[in-house]
Design a protein around this motif. Structure first.
Motif, PDB file in Angstrom:
ATOM      1  N   UNK A 124       0.849  -1.261   0.060  1.00 34.87           N
ATOM      2  CA  UNK A 124      -0.107  -0.039   0.107  1.00 34.87           C
ATOM      3  C   UNK A 124       0.754   1.453   0.061  1.00 34.87           C
ATOM      4  N   UNK A 125       0.642   2.164  -0.716  1.00 35.79           N
ATOM      5  CA  UNK A 125       1.322   3.206  -0.900  1.00 35.79           C
ATOM      6  C   UNK A 125       0.443   4.527  -1.023  1.00 35.79           C
ATOM      7  N   UNK A 126       0.616   5.732  -0.445  1.00 34.38           N
ATOM      8  CA  UNK A 126      -0.031   6.734  -0.489  1.00 34.38           C
ATOM      9  C   UNK A 126       0.210   7.991   0.115  1.00 34.38           C
ATOM     10  N   UNK A 127      -0.154   9.145  -0.333  1.00 31.31           N
ATOM     11  CA  UNK A 127       0.152  10.564   0.389  1.00 31.31           C
ATOM     12  C   UNK A 127      -0.968  11.240   0.788  1.00 31.31           C
ATOM     13  N   UNK A 128      -1.036  11.497   1.845  1.00 31.16           N
ATOM     14  CA  UNK A 128      -2.122  12.572   2.577  1.00 31.16           C
ATOM     15  C   UNK A 128      -2.208  13.928   2.219  1.00 31.16           C
ATOM     16  N   UNK A 168      -0.837  19.839  -9.016  1.00 31.70           N
ATOM     17  CA  UNK A 168      -1.408  19.132 -10.179  1.00 31.70           C
ATOM     18  C   UNK A 168      -1.752  17.762  -9.968  1.00 31.70           C
ATOM     19  N   UNK A 169      -1.385  17.148  -8.780  1.00 28.53           N
ATOM     20  CA  UNK A 169      -2.100  16.072  -8.366  1.00 28.53           C
ATOM     21  C   UNK A 169      -2.499  15.976  -7.040  1.00 28.53           C
ATOM     22  N   UNK A 170      -3.602  16.811  -6.771  1.00 24.77           N
ATOM     23  CA  UNK A 170      -4.318  16.708  -5.344  1.00 24.77           C
ATOM     24  C   UNK A 170      -3.907  17.821  -4.520  1.00 24.77           C
ATOM     25  N   UNK A 171      -3.099  18.783  -4.602  1.00 29.97           N
ATOM     26  CA  UNK A 171      -2.517  19.491  -3.677  1.00 29.97           C
ATOM     27  C   UNK A 171      -3.514  20.759  -3.375  1.00 29.97           C
ATOM     28  N   UNK A 172      -3.266  21.562  -2.526  1.00 29.43           N
ATOM     29  CA  UNK A 172      -3.960  22.688  -2.145  1.00 29.43           C
ATOM     30  C   UNK A 172      -3.384  24.081  -2.431  1.00 29.43           C
ATOM     31  N   UNK A 173      -4.007  24.728  -2.853  1.00 35.58           N
ATOM     32  CA  UNK A 173      -3.652  26.251  -3.114  1.00 35.58           C
ATOM     33  C   UNK A 173      -3.227  26.747  -1.431  1.00 35.58           C
ATOM     34  N   UNK A 174      -2.118  27.605  -1.674  1.00 33.09           N
ATOM     35  CA  UNK A 174      -1.729  28.498  -0.333  1.00 33.09           C
ATOM     36  C   UNK A 174      -1.282  27.532   0.819  1.00 33.09           C
ATOM     37  N   UNK A 208      -0.917  25.495   9.345  1.00 31.60           N
ATOM     38  CA  UNK A 208      -0.409  24.578   8.499  1.00 31.60           C
ATOM     39  C   UNK A 208      -0.953  23.241   8.271  1.00 31.60           C
ATOM     40  N   UNK A 209      -1.399  22.560   9.445  1.00 28.59           N
ATOM     41  CA  UNK A 209      -1.787  21.370   9.378  1.00 28.59           C
ATOM     42  C   UNK A 209      -3.338  21.512   9.313  1.00 28.59           C
ATOM     43  N   UNK A 210      -3.876  22.573   9.510  1.00 28.58           N
ATOM     44  CA  UNK A 210      -5.204  22.831   9.180  1.00 28.58           C
ATOM     45  C   UNK A 210      -5.463  22.957   7.833  1.00 28.58           C
ATOM     46  N   UNK A 211      -4.626  23.624   6.920  1.00 26.85           N
ATOM     47  CA  UNK A 211      -4.734  23.718   5.631  1.00 26.85           C
ATOM     48  C   UNK A 211      -4.625  22.339   5.121  1.00 26.85           C
ATOM     49  N   UNK A 212      -3.719  21.232   5.636  1.00 29.39           N
ATOM     50  CA  UNK A 212      -3.609  19.956   5.170  1.00 29.39           C
ATOM     51  C   UNK A 212      -4.978  19.366   5.463  1.00 29.39           C
ATOM     52  N   UNK A 213      -5.618  19.705   6.436  1.00 29.47           N
ATOM     53  CA  UNK A 213      -6.987  19.007   6.563  1.00 29.47           C
ATOM     54  C   UNK A 213      -7.818  19.463   5.395  1.00 29.47           C
ATOM     55  N   UNK A 214      -7.834  20.970   5.225  1.00 31.44           N
ATOM     56  CA  UNK A 214      -8.527  21.330   3.994  1.00 31.44           C
ATOM     57  C   UNK A 214      -8.235  20.768   2.722  1.00 31.44           C
ATOM     58  N   UNK A 215      -6.908  20.266   2.568  1.00 27.50           N
ATOM     59  CA  UNK A 215      -6.584  19.625   1.436  1.00 27.50           C
ATOM     60  C   UNK A 215      -7.016  18.301   1.310  1.00 27.50           C
ATOM     61  N   UNK A 216      -7.154  17.417   2.252  1.00 22.94           N
ATOM     62  CA  UNK A 216      -7.878  16.440   2.343  1.00 22.94           C
ATOM     63  C   UNK A 216      -9.155  16.296   2.253  1.00 22.94           C
ATOM     64  N   UNK A 217     -10.138  17.602   2.583  1.00 16.87           N
ATOM     65  CA  UNK A 217     -11.532  17.853   2.445  1.00 16.87           C
ATOM     66  C   UNK A 217     -11.705  18.148   1.039  1.00 16.87           C
ATOM     67  N   UNK A 218     -10.841  18.586   0.196  1.00 21.92           N
ATOM     68  CA  UNK A 218     -10.915  19.004  -1.077  1.00 21.92           C
ATOM     69  C   UNK A 218     -10.614  17.626  -1.955  1.00 21.92           C
TER      70      UNK A 218
END
Length: 376
Positions: free
Chosen positions: A116-120, A126-132, A304-314
């Motif tokens: 299993x391999x993955x990125x949170x 270009x592959x699922x990241x979040x702006x800012x 920073x980690x909050x926006x990581x959570x927003x990235x996962x929400x997107x």
């Protein structure tokens, strides 16, 4: 089943032991090797976390009751400057091997492998990241500061700020502070600090922080040379007289000596941004200063980690939010963190103590979740 001496050694020693290229060891983002053994009825599940390996790198052999897991990985890395010249080349081969005694009654048919391999978070856009996301920690710190200033009947506009470092966090602070009318006047590096009385406020200066970081030189003097400002070799910026001090680079950056300088300069706002940037004795001293407000890093740098959570929400929504939407959500989260800290401190009779409030609010949230799930 005997599963002894399986995971005793540190991953770096075990996997890269004896590797001659010392420059590789600076890649501190590689976590320790993890392993987990679970008994599932009459079977055992062995989970290995080998950072950087792919499925094709792994091989398993069963002989005389021993299951041996082997992995070999070769990697070449290089980095070039703007003119295409090599500034770093690294070539290495990594080996991992470990044996487990599983019993002679186990056959090859009993051995099953899964990969299993993955990125949170922190992905490229270009592959699922979040702006800012790169700026988020700095943006969030400024939003937290705005709440503190509002409590004191002040505004951010016109304030001078002392920061450290010139990485993503300080870069984000410079961008958002400039947008809201304040200015960061200090940056620092291993070689010293610079003082820019006009502030890191222009697009050219802010963009140059990214160029400095990408150069690999790790010298803040480059900023002084380019923009003609003061450079103080071998010193830290905490003796500069400013409205707000925001240590934003590294742990234990502010010792008692610097804390006394900060207090002597009459600084009212001490806003931690880096993880634990203040030594314990210095933090205690600053919190005891009459009229000084101290905000803890565990709350201030949560953007920073909050926006990581927003990235996962997107990612969950299969949507890409606009920069404005992500920024709006980030501001709301930082407002909530600040308000929870204030309310927790007041609830327990501690007044306007943001350090204690953040500790209590964080603990309370975890405890409430545990109780709600029946975990005592």
């Amino acid at each position: 089943m005997l599963l002894t001496d399986i995971f005793g050694r540190n991953f770096m020693d075990d996997f890269f032991g004896g590797f001659p290229n010392a420059s590789f060891y600076r890649l501190g983002s590689i976590p320790a090797m993890k392993a987990d053994v679970q008994e599932l009825g009459s079977a055992y599940q062995i989970d290995l976390d080998l950072p950087g390996f792919q499925k094709e790198d792994l091989h398993a052999e069963l002989k005389d009751g021993y299951l041996t897991i082997k992995a070999t990985r070769q990697n070449n890395e290089e980095e070039k400057d703007a003119k295409g010249r090599y500034i770093r080349q690294e070539r290495y081969t990594g080996h991992y091997q470990r044996s487990f005694y599983v019993g002679e009654e186990v056959t090859q048919e009993d051995v099953h492998a899964a990969f299993e391999n993955g990125v949170l978070t922190g992905k490229g856009f270009s592959y699922g990241g979040s702006l800012i996301r790169p700026e988020a920690t700095g943006f969030g710190a400024v939003y937290y500061l705005e709440n503190v200033l509002k409590h004191e009947g002040e505004e951010l506009k016109g304030k001078t700020i002392a920061c450290a470092g010139f990485g993503n966090v300080t870069w984000g602070i410079c961008k958002k502070a400039t947008e809201l009318g304040a200015k960061v006047v200090t940056l620092s590096g291993p070689d010293g600090y610079v003082y820019d009385p006009d502030g890191v406020t222009t697009a050219e200066k802010i963009d140059y922080l990214v160029e400095m970081r990408g150069s690999g030189r790790n010298q803040v003097k480059d900023y002084a040379d380019k923009f003609g400002v003061e450079f103080h070799a071998g010193e830290k910026p905490w003796g500069v007289k400013v409205d707000v001090v925001m240590p934003s680079a590294m742990q234990n950056d502010v010792h008692m000596e610097q804390a006394k300088q900060i207090a002597a300069n009459g600084v009212k706002y001490y806003i931690e941004v880096a993880n634990m940037p203040t030594t314990n004795d210095a933090l205690k001293f600053l919190m005891e200063q009459k009229g000084m407000i101290v905000a803890p890093s565990k709350a201030v740098n949560a953007g920073g980690v909050a926006t990581s959570a927003l990235e996962m929400a997107q990612n969950s929504e299969r949507l890409v939010w606009t920069e404005e939407e992500v920024d709006k959500q980030l501001r709301q989260i930082m407002d909530t963190i600040y308000n929870m800290s204030v309310e927790a401190a007041e609830k327990y009779g501690l007044g306007y103590n943001l350090v204690a409030g953040a500790n209590i609010a964080g603990f309370q949230r975890v405890a409430d979740a545990m109780m709600a799930q029946g975990v005592f």
